[in-house]
Motif scaffolding. Structure first.
Motif, PDB file in Angstrom:
ATOM      1  N   VAL A 185      20.010  41.932 -23.955  1.00 55.00           N
ATOM      2  CA  VAL A 185      20.874  41.349 -24.974  1.00 55.00           C
ATOM      3  C   VAL A 185      21.848  40.385 -24.295  1.00 55.00           C
ATOM      4  O   VAL A 185      22.576  40.765 -23.384  1.00 55.00           O
ATOM      5  CB  VAL A 185      21.650  42.454 -25.727  1.00 55.00           C
ATOM      6  CG1 VAL A 185      22.544  41.843 -26.792  1.00 55.00           C
ATOM      7  CG2 VAL A 185      20.674  43.442 -26.355  1.00 55.00           C
ATOM      8  N   ARG A 235      17.874  37.986 -31.137  1.00 56.01           N
ATOM      9  CA  ARG A 235      16.640  38.457 -30.508  1.00 56.01           C
ATOM     10  C   ARG A 235      15.675  38.876 -31.616  1.00 56.01           C
ATOM     11  O   ARG A 235      16.010  39.708 -32.447  1.00 56.01           O
ATOM     12  CB  ARG A 235      16.967  39.621 -29.573  1.00 56.01           C
ATOM     13  CG  ARG A 235      15.768  40.381 -29.023  1.00 56.01           C
ATOM     14  CD  ARG A 235      15.072  39.621 -27.924  1.00 56.01           C
ATOM     15  NE  ARG A 235      13.891  40.356 -27.487  1.00 56.01           N
ATOM     16  CZ  ARG A 235      13.899  41.317 -26.566  1.00 56.01           C
ATOM     17  NH1 ARG A 235      15.029  41.678 -25.995  1.00 56.01           N
ATOM     18  NH2 ARG A 235      12.785  41.909 -26.230  1.00 56.01           N
ATOM     19  N   THR A 236      14.471  38.326 -31.604  1.00 61.05           N
ATOM     20  CA  THR A 236      13.498  38.656 -32.643  1.00 61.05           C
ATOM     21  C   THR A 236      12.218  39.266 -32.089  1.00 61.05           C
ATOM     22  O   THR A 236      11.645  40.171 -32.698  1.00 61.05           O
ATOM     23  CB  THR A 236      13.134  37.397 -33.463  1.00 61.05           C
ATOM     24  OG1 THR A 236      12.642  36.385 -32.585  1.00 61.05           O
ATOM     25  CG2 THR A 236      14.359  36.872 -34.209  1.00 61.05           C
ATOM     26  N   ASP A 242       9.684  43.286 -26.648  1.00 59.91           N
ATOM     27  CA  ASP A 242       9.564  43.115 -25.202  1.00 59.91           C
ATOM     28  C   ASP A 242       8.120  42.817 -24.803  1.00 59.91           C
ATOM     29  O   ASP A 242       7.163  43.351 -25.398  1.00 59.91           O
ATOM     30  CB  ASP A 242      10.007  44.378 -24.477  1.00 59.91           C
ATOM     31  CG  ASP A 242      11.512  44.563 -24.463  1.00 59.91           C
ATOM     32  OD1 ASP A 242      12.228  43.637 -24.880  1.00 59.91           O
ATOM     33  OD2 ASP A 242      11.963  45.640 -24.030  1.00 59.91           O
ATOM     34  N   ASP A 249      12.843  40.621 -22.677  1.00 58.50           N
ATOM     35  CA  ASP A 249      12.851  39.557 -23.675  1.00 58.50           C
ATOM     36  C   ASP A 249      11.712  38.573 -23.374  1.00 58.50           C
ATOM     37  O   ASP A 249      11.588  38.107 -22.248  1.00 58.50           O
ATOM     38  CB  ASP A 249      14.212  38.850 -23.586  1.00 58.50           C
ATOM     39  CG  ASP A 249      14.395  37.713 -24.576  1.00 58.50           C
ATOM     40  OD1 ASP A 249      13.432  37.324 -25.257  1.00 58.50           O
ATOM     41  OD2 ASP A 249      15.533  37.202 -24.665  1.00 58.50           O
ATOM     42  N   GLU A 274      12.961  31.055 -29.245  1.00 60.61           N
ATOM     43  CA  GLU A 274      12.544  31.581 -27.945  1.00 60.61           C
ATOM     44  C   GLU A 274      12.886  30.591 -26.829  1.00 60.61           C
ATOM     45  O   GLU A 274      13.361  30.980 -25.753  1.00 60.61           O
ATOM     46  CB  GLU A 274      11.044  31.858 -27.953  1.00 60.61           C
ATOM     47  CG  GLU A 274      10.529  32.448 -26.649  1.00 60.61           C
ATOM     48  CD  GLU A 274       9.036  32.724 -26.684  1.00 60.61           C
ATOM     49  OE1 GLU A 274       8.672  33.901 -26.768  1.00 60.61           O
ATOM     50  OE2 GLU A 274       8.256  31.746 -26.643  1.00 60.61           O
ATOM     51  N   ARG A 304      16.590  30.725 -26.104  1.00 59.18           N
ATOM     52  CA  ARG A 304      16.974  31.934 -25.381  1.00 59.18           C
ATOM     53  C   ARG A 304      16.557  31.850 -23.916  1.00 59.18           C
ATOM     54  O   ARG A 304      17.269  32.328 -23.031  1.00 59.18           O
ATOM     55  CB  ARG A 304      16.356  33.175 -26.039  1.00 59.18           C
ATOM     56  CG  ARG A 304      17.054  33.595 -27.327  1.00 59.18           C
ATOM     57  CD  ARG A 304      16.428  34.864 -27.899  1.00 59.18           C
ATOM     58  NE  ARG A 304      16.624  36.008 -27.020  1.00 59.18           N
ATOM     59  CZ  ARG A 304      17.686  36.801 -27.032  1.00 59.18           C
ATOM     60  NH1 ARG A 304      18.677  36.567 -27.892  1.00 59.18           N
ATOM     61  NH2 ARG A 304      17.778  37.826 -26.215  1.00 59.18           N
TER      62      ARG A 304
END
Length: 298
Positions: A154, A190-191, A194, A226, A256, A259
């Motif tokens: 996170v 975060r969608t 993992d 992630d 994505e 991030r």
């Protein structure tokens, strides 16, 4: 100058003594310290086909052994699935000869680390890198999730670290601008679930021959994280054109991709100040990555 306040000194003489005591079958092999930008281990080559890694920071020996055993399992797992050569674990050593912690032995990989080469403008290199990342993502996590250490979970849980980085970076970087960027990055949602990731695709961990990816080092962090984490490579390793090649090959959506930029930013800000004097190559890497990120956001 040492990189860490708690750094342990390791010399070729110490390594030779450890080899004689614990692995006499290798005692006739040449032992050579390697000049490295690495920040976690001192690396020594043993003969032509092995390398030994010695943790640099002093810690409890039992805890260090647990880390090395975990890394060996991760490295062995990655070696089974990687399309690109990676080091394979060979042995674990114990404290001795004046060195207070356990240590590890791996296979040696030929190639040139990206710090000493420049494939950043190569589309073929970007394609190789994307194929490596895609192969890792395809590995079954077997129900495992991010373990909470370091990057890959996170973003906003790194607020305290980033606050320290901004304070230490006064006079080195445009801190007001970087604070503004972090306020954006830390809010990115975060969608995706993992996926298996290398976790640290920086120039010192990537080998090339010409403009082709020939090997990947430091594989002990292989694990679930992630899906954006390995996209740090787009910013640490690639110029804009090849960066887009990697993005298309991995079919990254906007979130994505952003991030991945955020994780690269978090890492880069930290290495600039922390290694400014003790490891200028790493510090320069951080500056270059930040420059690439800032340029992309104009």
């Amino acid at each position: 100058m040492t990189m860490h306040d708690d750094q342990v000194d390791v010399t070729a003489e110490i390594v030779a003594a450890l080899i004689r005591e614990q692995f006499p079958q290798w005692s006739g092999k040449a032992i050579r310290p390697l000049a490295s930008t690495g920040t976690v281990n001192a690396i020594f080559r043993i003969g032509e086909d092995l390398s030994a890694r010695f943790p640099l920071r002093l810690t409890d020996a039992d805890e260090a052994l647990a880390v090395l055993e975990r890394e060996a399992r991760a490295s062995a797992e990655l070696a089974q699935v990687s399309r690109i050569p990676v080091p394979e674990p060979v042995a674990l050593g114990v404290p001795g000869a004046g060195y207070p912690m356990p240590w590890s032995v791996q296979t040696w990989l030929p190639g040139t680390v990206v710090f000493d080469a420049d494939p950043s403008g190569s589309d073929v290199f970007a394609e190789d890198l994307a194929a490596f990342i895609a192969a890792l993502r395809a590995v079954d996590t077997r129900g495992r999730i991010f373990n909470g250490d370091n990057r890959g979970g996170v973003l906003d849980r790194h607020d305290d670290w980033m606050a320290e980085c901004f304070q230490e970076s006064e006079g080195l970087l445009d801190v007001p601008r970087l604070r503004q960027l972090w306020s954006h990055f830390r809010e990115l949602p975060r969608t995706g679930a993992d996926v298996m990731s290398h976790g640290d695709l920086i120039p010192g961990n990537v080998l090339v021959m010409g403009d082709r990816l020939s090997g990947v080092l430091d594989t002990g962090g292989f694990g679930p994280a992630d899906p954006a984490l390995d996209l740090v490579s787009a910013w640490h390793l690639l110029q804009p054109g090849p960066r887009e090649v990697l993005r298309r090959a991995l079919d990254c959506d906007d979130l994505e991709w952003e991030r991945g930029k955020a994780w690269a930013f978090e890492q880069a800000v930290g290495v600039v100040w922390y290694y400014a004097e003790s490891n200028p190559t790493m510090s320069a890497m951080g500056r270059q990555t930040l420059d690439r990120i800032l340029e992309s956001m104009k």
